[in-house]
Design a protein around this motif. Sequence first.
Motif, PDB file in Angstrom:
ATOM      1  N   GLY A   1      27.905  29.818  47.050  1.00  0.00           N
ATOM      2  CA  GLY A   1      27.351  29.053  46.038  1.00  0.00           C
ATOM      3  C   GLY A   1      27.131  27.791  46.380  1.00  0.00           C
ATOM      4  N   GLU A   2      26.233  26.808  45.934  1.00  0.00           N
ATOM      5  CA  GLU A   2      25.939  25.622  45.999  1.00  0.00           C
ATOM      6  C   GLU A   2      27.005  24.662  45.689  1.00  0.00           C
ATOM      7  N   GLY A   3      27.256  23.623  46.033  1.00  0.00           N
ATOM      8  CA  GLY A   3      28.360  22.641  45.760  1.00  0.00           C
ATOM      9  C   GLY A   3      29.769  23.097  45.823  1.00  0.00           C
ATOM     10  N   ASP A   4      30.729  22.449  45.373  1.00  0.00           N
ATOM     11  CA  ASP A   4      32.202  22.708  45.481  1.00  0.00           C
ATOM     12  C   ASP A   4      32.483  23.582  44.446  1.00  0.00           C
ATOM     13  N   PHE A   5      33.309  24.571  44.638  1.00  0.00           N
ATOM     14  CA  PHE A   5      33.920  25.252  43.295  1.00  0.00           C
ATOM     15  C   PHE A   5      35.452  25.510  43.554  1.00  0.00           C
ATOM     16  N   PRO A   6      36.175  24.308  43.224  1.00  0.00           N
ATOM     17  CA  PRO A   6      37.523  24.596  43.360  1.00  0.00           C
ATOM     18  C   PRO A   6      38.244  25.403  42.321  1.00  0.00           C
ATOM     19  N   VAL A   7      38.874  26.369  43.082  1.00  0.00           N
ATOM     20  CA  VAL A   7      39.446  27.511  42.156  1.00  0.00           C
ATOM     21  C   VAL A   7      40.807  27.026  41.669  1.00  0.00           C
ATOM     22  N   LEU A   8      40.837  26.623  40.366  1.00  0.00           N
ATOM     23  CA  LEU A   8      42.143  26.111  39.780  1.00  0.00           C
ATOM     24  C   LEU A   8      42.851  27.234  39.239  1.00  0.00           C
ATOM     25  N   SER A   9      42.457  28.216  38.600  1.00  0.00           N
ATOM     26  CA  SER A   9      43.234  29.429  38.063  1.00  0.00           C
ATOM     27  C   SER A   9      42.391  30.698  38.321  1.00  0.00           C
ATOM     28  N   LEU A  10      43.025  31.832  37.995  1.00  0.00           N
ATOM     29  CA  LEU A  10      42.668  33.099  38.219  1.00  0.00           C
ATOM     30  C   LEU A  10      43.040  33.906  37.160  1.00  0.00           C
ATOM     31  N   CYS A  11      42.408  35.218  36.928  1.00  0.00           N
ATOM     32  CA  CYS A  11      42.984  36.424  35.931  1.00  0.00           C
ATOM     33  C   CYS A  11      42.346  37.679  36.296  1.00  0.00           C
ATOM     34  N   TRP A  12      43.149  38.640  36.330  1.00  0.00           N
ATOM     35  CA  TRP A  12      42.518  40.067  36.812  1.00  0.00           C
ATOM     36  C   TRP A  12      41.945  40.626  35.252  1.00  0.00           C
ATOM     37  N   HIS A  13      40.963  41.607  35.717  1.00  0.00           N
ATOM     38  CA  HIS A  13      40.541  42.410  34.691  1.00  0.00           C
ATOM     39  C   HIS A  13      41.614  43.564  34.479  1.00  0.00           C
ATOM     40  N   CYS A  14      41.646  44.223  33.509  1.00  0.00           N
ATOM     41  CA  CYS A  14      42.933  45.146  33.389  1.00  0.00           C
ATOM     42  C   CYS A  14      42.793  46.436  34.266  1.00  0.00           C
ATOM     43  N   SER A  15      41.540  46.572  34.804  1.00  0.00           N
ATOM     44  CA  SER A  15      41.292  47.680  35.558  1.00  0.00           C
ATOM     45  C   SER A  15      41.581  47.331  37.143  1.00  0.00           C
ATOM     46  N   GLY A  16      41.564  46.044  37.240  1.00  0.00           N
ATOM     47  CA  GLY A  16      41.839  45.668  38.879  1.00  0.00           C
ATOM     48  C   GLY A  16      40.462  45.771  39.495  1.00  0.00           C
ATOM     49  N   ASP A  17      39.496  45.817  39.015  1.00  0.00           N
ATOM     50  CA  ASP A  17      38.069  45.991  39.894  1.00  0.00           C
ATOM     51  C   ASP A  17      37.513  44.737  39.827  1.00  0.00           C
ATOM     52  N   SER A  18      37.840  43.744  38.970  1.00  0.00           N
ATOM     53  CA  SER A  18      37.387  42.349  38.971  1.00  0.00           C
ATOM     54  C   SER A  18      38.202  41.301  38.840  1.00  0.00           C
ATOM     55  N   LEU A  19      37.660  40.073  39.211  1.00  0.00           N
ATOM     56  CA  LEU A  19      38.669  38.863  39.012  1.00  0.00           C
ATOM     57  C   LEU A  19      37.950  37.566  38.483  1.00  0.00           C
ATOM     58  N   ALA A  20      38.392  37.067  37.456  1.00  0.00           N
ATOM     59  CA  ALA A  20      37.632  35.632  36.919  1.00  0.00           C
ATOM     60  C   ALA A  20      38.256  34.688  37.765  1.00  0.00           C
ATOM     61  N   LEU A  21      37.479  33.908  38.453  1.00  0.00           N
ATOM     62  CA  LEU A  21      37.990  32.401  39.122  1.00  0.00           C
ATOM     63  C   LEU A  21      37.495  31.390  38.363  1.00  0.00           C
ATOM     64  N   LEU A  22      38.348  30.541  38.074  1.00  0.00           N
ATOM     65  CA  LEU A  22      38.222  29.444  37.058  1.00  0.00           C
ATOM     66  C   LEU A  22      38.405  27.977  37.689  1.00  0.00           C
ATOM     67  N   SER A  23      37.151  27.213  37.620  1.00  0.00           N
ATOM     68  CA  SER A  23      37.442  25.830  37.989  1.00  0.00           C
ATOM     69  C   SER A  23      37.423  24.977  36.593  1.00  0.00           C
ATOM     70  N   LYS A  24      37.315  23.612  36.850  1.00  0.00           N
ATOM     71  CA  LYS A  24      37.395  22.770  35.977  1.00  0.00           C
ATOM     72  C   LYS A  24      36.087  22.934  34.767  1.00  0.00           C
ATOM     73  N   ASP A  25      34.873  23.234  35.310  1.00  0.00           N
ATOM     74  CA  ASP A  25      33.795  23.045  34.517  1.00  0.00           C
ATOM     75  C   ASP A  25      33.152  24.726  34.572  1.00  0.00           C
ATOM     76  N   HIS A  26      33.436  25.346  35.335  1.00  0.00           N
ATOM     77  CA  HIS A  26      32.756  26.762  35.778  1.00  0.00           C
ATOM     78  C   HIS A  26      33.614  27.686  35.789  1.00  0.00           C
ATOM     79  N   PHE A  27      33.078  28.979  35.632  1.00  0.00           N
ATOM     80  CA  PHE A  27      33.913  30.052  36.364  1.00  0.00           C
ATOM     81  C   PHE A  27      32.864  31.305  36.731  1.00  0.00           C
ATOM     82  N   CYS A  28      33.319  32.014  37.568  1.00  0.00           N
ATOM     83  CA  CYS A  28      32.458  33.024  37.998  1.00  0.00           C
ATOM     84  C   CYS A  28      33.431  34.593  38.170  1.00  0.00           C
ATOM     85  N   LEU A  29      32.882  35.554  38.360  1.00  0.00           N
ATOM     86  CA  LEU A  29      33.603  36.824  38.655  1.00  0.00           C
ATOM     87  C   LEU A  29      33.438  37.295  39.859  1.00  0.00           C
ATOM     88  N   CYS A  30      34.361  37.753  40.658  1.00  0.00           N
ATOM     89  CA  CYS A  30      34.572  38.279  41.974  1.00  0.00           C
ATOM     90  C   CYS A  30      34.892  39.873  41.627  1.00  0.00           C
TER      91      CYS A  30
END
Length: 454
Positions: free
Chosen positions: A406-435
């Motif tokens: 993605g464009e710009g910095d995405f500092p990953v400050l925290s993360l949390c797993w989906h209960c299935s283990g198939d995806s992971l939420a990556l959290l920054s100060k102002d944004h989030f995305c799913l892996c």
Amino acid sequence: MNFSEVFRLSGLLCRFSPDGKYLASCVQYRLVVRDANSLQILQLYTCLDQIQHVEWSADSLFILCAMYKRGLVQVWSLEQPEWHCKIDEGSAGLVASCWSPDGRHILNTTEFHLRITVWSLCTKSVSYIKYPKACQQGITFTRDGRYMALAERRDCKDYVSVFVCSDWQLLRHFDTDTQDLAGVEWAPNGCVLAVWDTCLEYKVLLYSLDGRLLSAFCAYEWSLGVKSVAWSPSSQFLAVGSYDGKVRILNHVTWKMITELGHPAAISNPKIVVYKEAQKSPKLGLGHLPFPPPRATSESKYEIASVPASLQTLKPLTDRANPKIGVGMLAFSPDSYFLATRNDNVPNAVWVWDMQKLRLFVVLEQLSPVRSFQWDPQQPRLAICTGGSKVYLWSPAGCASVQVPGEGDFPVLSLCWHCSGDSLALLSKDHFCLCFLETGEGVGPAVRQRDGHT
């Protein structure tokens, strides 16, 4: 491995629902509920002020939003979007709010910990619990949701009260042999309650459901004591992280210590694999230097260090409060086979211990201090973030460093797993995305193909 687009977020407030169907995120005073797979918006709720805490009910039907500054809690229903509930604590104020295990009661802690108010969503009745203690972890529920243990402070003494969650009747009330109780936590099987004292007094007490003292553990005296505590999912082990940089493992049969796990600054055992993150700078030929220079997105990879290997240490300021020493983070893998730890004065390293052989298995040293790590709920796979634009994954098969695109910095400050283990939420100060990870994917070919690093 695939990444979603980036969405706005406030206060790192992003939570998967317990059933795994939904993803809730907060943007100031708005609550957005998305489908956890397609990320399509299902509901959009507007709260009365900026949301400071969000929590799903255990059955994933309701969601709680707390606005501590206003002393307000708002509850929303996914099944009936037009239904809503507002709880106003008024002049009593609000410092904490949580669901009861049945998902139909809300426990609000008032300012100065004067009382806990139990609100029923079904009958609209209100109950009060006096003398809750202000400490690290003062409330804990058994995994089956039947009992709640509450730390209390009255007449300059510590107590624990055990309540039945179905009717909030007091089951047991007993005093604890602590100077200044710091936390309480049930074993996953709900049979034993661990109670630990302030860091000034090394003491871990284990109580049965009826309030009998089963065991008391003290590793040493006259020095800073317990810093972190974690039960293994099997309830067989209690890990106690201490300020002396060691983890003590207590067993569930005799409650005696079975081993002591140290965190030395140098690894000399050739059987231990030490992964070190190394920077990979892009190679530019002469005459091809762009101007202005592009944003630095240096890739990284893991290299296996030759043993003996030394780790980067931090000299703590011992004349300041809360010195950065001792084991501050502990987490067992879901199968109880592995324990991940971080020693705060070796901040860049994550230590992974083999709990079957009770020995060090792997050390991962990052380029930056580790901010957070969390185990996949379904398999022994560990996700790590350091506040940079990468996420790191480890499993017994290997490890990987993955750049968040993605464009710009995405500092990953925290993360949390989906209960299935198939995806992971990556959290920054102002944004989030799913892996999104492939089903059954270890840290193997699919990850290596995606970013080329092992």
